[in-house]
Design an enzyme around this catalytic site. Structure first.
Site, PDB file in Angstrom:
ATOM      1  CE  LYS A  65      -0.896   6.232  18.137  1.00 44.76           C
ATOM      2  NZ  LYS A  65      -0.809   4.998  17.322  1.00 44.76           N
ATOM      3  CD  GLU A 124       7.296  15.997   8.997  1.00 50.31           C
ATOM      4  OE1 GLU A 124       7.775  15.134   8.226  1.00 50.31           O
ATOM      5  OE2 GLU A 124       7.077  15.773  10.209  1.00 50.31           O
ATOM      6  N   GLY A 178      -2.057   5.756  12.819  1.00 51.31           N
ATOM      7  CA  GLY A 178      -2.419   7.005  12.152  1.00 51.31           C
ATOM      8  C   GLY A 178      -3.167   6.797  10.852  1.00 51.31           C
ATOM      9  NE  ARG A 179      -0.161   1.739   8.214  1.00 49.69           N
ATOM     10  CZ  ARG A 179       0.757   1.749   9.171  1.00 49.69           C
ATOM     11  NH1 ARG A 179       1.152   2.914   9.676  1.00 49.69           N
ATOM     12  NH2 ARG A 179       1.279   0.624   9.622  1.00 49.69           N
ATOM     13  CD  GLU A 213       2.949   5.026   7.270  1.00 50.81           C
ATOM     14  OE1 GLU A 213       3.509   5.983   6.714  1.00 50.81           O
ATOM     15  OE2 GLU A 213       2.073   5.151   8.155  1.00 50.81           O
ATOM     16  CG  HIS A 231      -7.137  11.211 -22.159  1.00 49.13           C
ATOM     17  ND1 HIS A 231      -7.273  11.201 -23.531  1.00 49.13           N
ATOM     18  CD2 HIS A 231      -8.362  10.954 -21.658  1.00 49.13           C
ATOM     19  CE1 HIS A 231      -8.535  10.959 -23.847  1.00 49.13           C
ATOM     20  NE2 HIS A 231      -9.217  10.809 -22.720  1.00 49.13           N
ATOM     21  CE  LYS A 261       7.255  10.644  11.600  1.00 50.39           C
ATOM     22  NZ  LYS A 261       6.218  10.268  12.588  1.00 50.39           N
TER      23      LYS A 261
END
Length: 554
Positions: free
Chosen positions: A206, A212, A267-268, A353, A384, A512
């Site tokens: 964005k 990263e 963003g999400r 978030e 399991h 960040k």
């Protein structure tokens, strides 16, 4: 804002929670053979059964009253109308606009949002078709065979989840890979088998400042230019998706290769935007449009259905009931469809978030539980691994079971066996088995009284564990779009009921900022005196070991 706890409905729900904790769902079902029809919602290609919750009609009615007292319908209209409901950042929240679910024209700060969205969709479609049809060529004139999407968080999880969920609808003409981890191992392993002449990189950020993502993008640029011996090759192999195009051009990406996103898209919640470019390239633009169409159908349901028949509203209210009033600390997301193997991770980010907050819109401290920890995995694998915990732990974990009637990959007997487990688990979590039943079963199997006395307490399952069952007709682009939008709107409703801002993420921003400062220190011999003694000594240890290792390799 009126304190939620001062609302009459909130106070009533607290009283009902005390009463209902002493009830068992087995008794509720025994007393009402119409319970399923009362507590389920059917849409054209999706069913929600929420009858296996510790609820009765009074609980649901009071939850609906709470939603109205929190002015949910007005907040819903404000979101779709483009008002700045993201209070802390003074932004509109318009991911629904990306799928055409807003009034037209919708003017935000003097700009027609619908027109902006359509322009970018048109640009996406042209670009996607060029790449898929072999018209977009790399620096040596070869067609693109692989796409590497570089992003993190919402710029990665959503597109990757959808791409993998709909893989069976891909013609495999383009291989799509995802890089999100700044650990160099991931990008090295992705790039190792690829031919630089045939790779297209999508850099999604964005702000185009996310450390990263930018670190991985620079590594990809170095990899390409080292092979091509030409910086101009970047124009043939890199595109960007960003709200800050000026930052992308600084990295050398051609301005014609930049796709726009907007600050009114979190963003999400962004996979419907140009962030979904990798989805469209992988599946074809028609599949991408079907995804948007499915989400729009859920938008229309959310806008128009009465609150008590509104799937996102009911799911949000049940989460508030189970977490805030009944005290559940976590919730499991359990897909019983291999195509949805990334859905839990996606929803984990989306909900935690968004609503993992502890202050109201006005900054007042919240002294009630907001949202649970979201966790889980594919159902059969979970059976399991951690279902023992779900069945017999002292902690009650509500769970969403998500399955499909028809498999996209029919293999004889497999889907039937899968779905038998799907239905059995929700039933077992609700009904449990008491000691008398355990003893009768062991006695019928010829076990001795001594053995029965020893084992019986260990085999008791109290049941009364709440579950929602979501059953889709089939996993395809349209139903997946509906499913994702369902959870998006559920998250919005949760935020309104809890009185928190669902659309900022200041906790993420704090980490960040600290990481940026520490990264600068790792480049030097000094360590800031502002750290606590733990962080100082961890940094000192890391740098000492790193120095020794570097000396050994020189």
């Amino acid at each position: 804002m009126t304190s939620r706890q001062h609302l009459a409905s909130w106070k009533h729900l607290k009283q009902l929670a005390v009463l209902n904790k002493n009830k068992h769902m087995n008794d509720l079902f025994a007393a009402d053979d119409q319970r399923f029809s009362k507590f389920s919602i059917k849409l054209p290609s999706m069913l929600l059964d929420y009858s296996k919750n510790l609820i009765d009609q009074e609980v649901i009615d009071t939850l609906i009253t709470l939603a109205n007292q929190c002015e949910l319908p007005q907040w819903r209209d404000s979101m779709f109308n483009g008002e700045k409901i993201n209070k802390t950042e003074q932004r509109a929240v318009l991911h629904s606009a990306l799928r055409g679910s807003v009034k037209t024209p919708l003017i935000v700060e003097g700009i027609d949002v619908g027109e902006q969205v359509q322009q970018q969709l048109n640009k996406m479609e042209i670009f996607v078709n060029k790449v898929r049809q072999g018209q977009w060529l790399g620096y040596s004139g070869k067609r693109i065979t692989d796409v590497v999407n570089i992003g993190v968080g919402g710029s990665n999880l959503g597109p990757q989840m959808v791409t993998e969920a709909l893989q069976n609808y891909s013609d495999d003409s383009i291989n799509v890979h995802y890089v999100s981890n700044v650990d160099g191992t991931q990008i090295a392993n992705v790039l190792k088998p690829l031919d630089p002449q045939k790779v297209l990189f999508i850099v999604s950020s964005k702000t185009f400042t996310t450390t990263e993502t930018i670190t991985n993008a620079r590594t990809a640029i170095n990899w390409l230019t080292s092979a091509s011996f030409d910086d101009k090759a970047i124009a043939k192999h890199f595109v960007a998706v960003t709200a800050k195009p000026e930052n992308a051009t600084k990295m050398g990406i051609d301005s014609d290769n930049i796709f726009t996103m907007w600050d009114w898209v979190g963003g999400r919640f962004s996979l419907w935007s140009t962030i979904g470019l990798a989805i469209a390239i992988s599946l074809g633009f028609d599949q991408f449009k079907a995804l948007l169409s499915g989400a729009k159908a859920m938008d229309e349901h959310f806008k128009n259905a009465p609150l008590d028949k509104n799937m996102p509203v009911i799911m949000a209210l049940l989460s508030v009931w189970n977490t805030t009033f009944l005290g559940a600390k976590s919730q499991a997301i359990l897909p019983y469809d291999q195509t949805l193997h990334m859905l839990t991770a996606y929803l984990q980010q989306a909900e935690m978030e968004s609503n993992g907050k502890s202050v109201t819109w006005h900054g007042d401290t919240i002294d009630y539980a907001t949202v649970p920890t979201i966790w889980g995995q594919l159902g059969i694998d979970g059976q399991h691994a951690f279902y023992q915990y779900l069945h017999q732990s002292n902690n009650i974990v509500p769970a969403d079971f998500i399955g499909s009637v028809q498999s996209v990959t029919p293999v004889k007997d497999h889907h039937q066996t899968l779905m038998a487990n799907f239905f059995a688990q929700t039933q077992a979590l609700m009904t449990g088995v008491n000691e008398e039943q355990v003893r009768e079963d062991l006695k019928a199997k010829g076990r001795t009284e001594e053995y029965i006395n020893m084992v019986a307490p260990h085999k008791v399952h109290k049941g009364n564990r709440p579950t929602n069952t979501l059953l889709l007709d089939r996993i395809d682009a349209s139903t997946l779009g509906q499913l994702i939008a369902l959870y998006e709107h559920k998250i919005f409703v949760q935020g309104i009921i809890l009185g928190i801002c669902s659309f900022d993420q200041w906790g993420v921003e704090l980490g960040k900022g600290l990481a940026h400062k520490i990264n600068l220190e790792l480049d030097t011999d000094s360590i800031s005196a502002n750290h606590d003694c733990s962080t100082t000594n961890l940094l000192r240890y890391f740098k000492n070991i790193e120095k020794k290792q570097n000396l050994q390799h020189t």
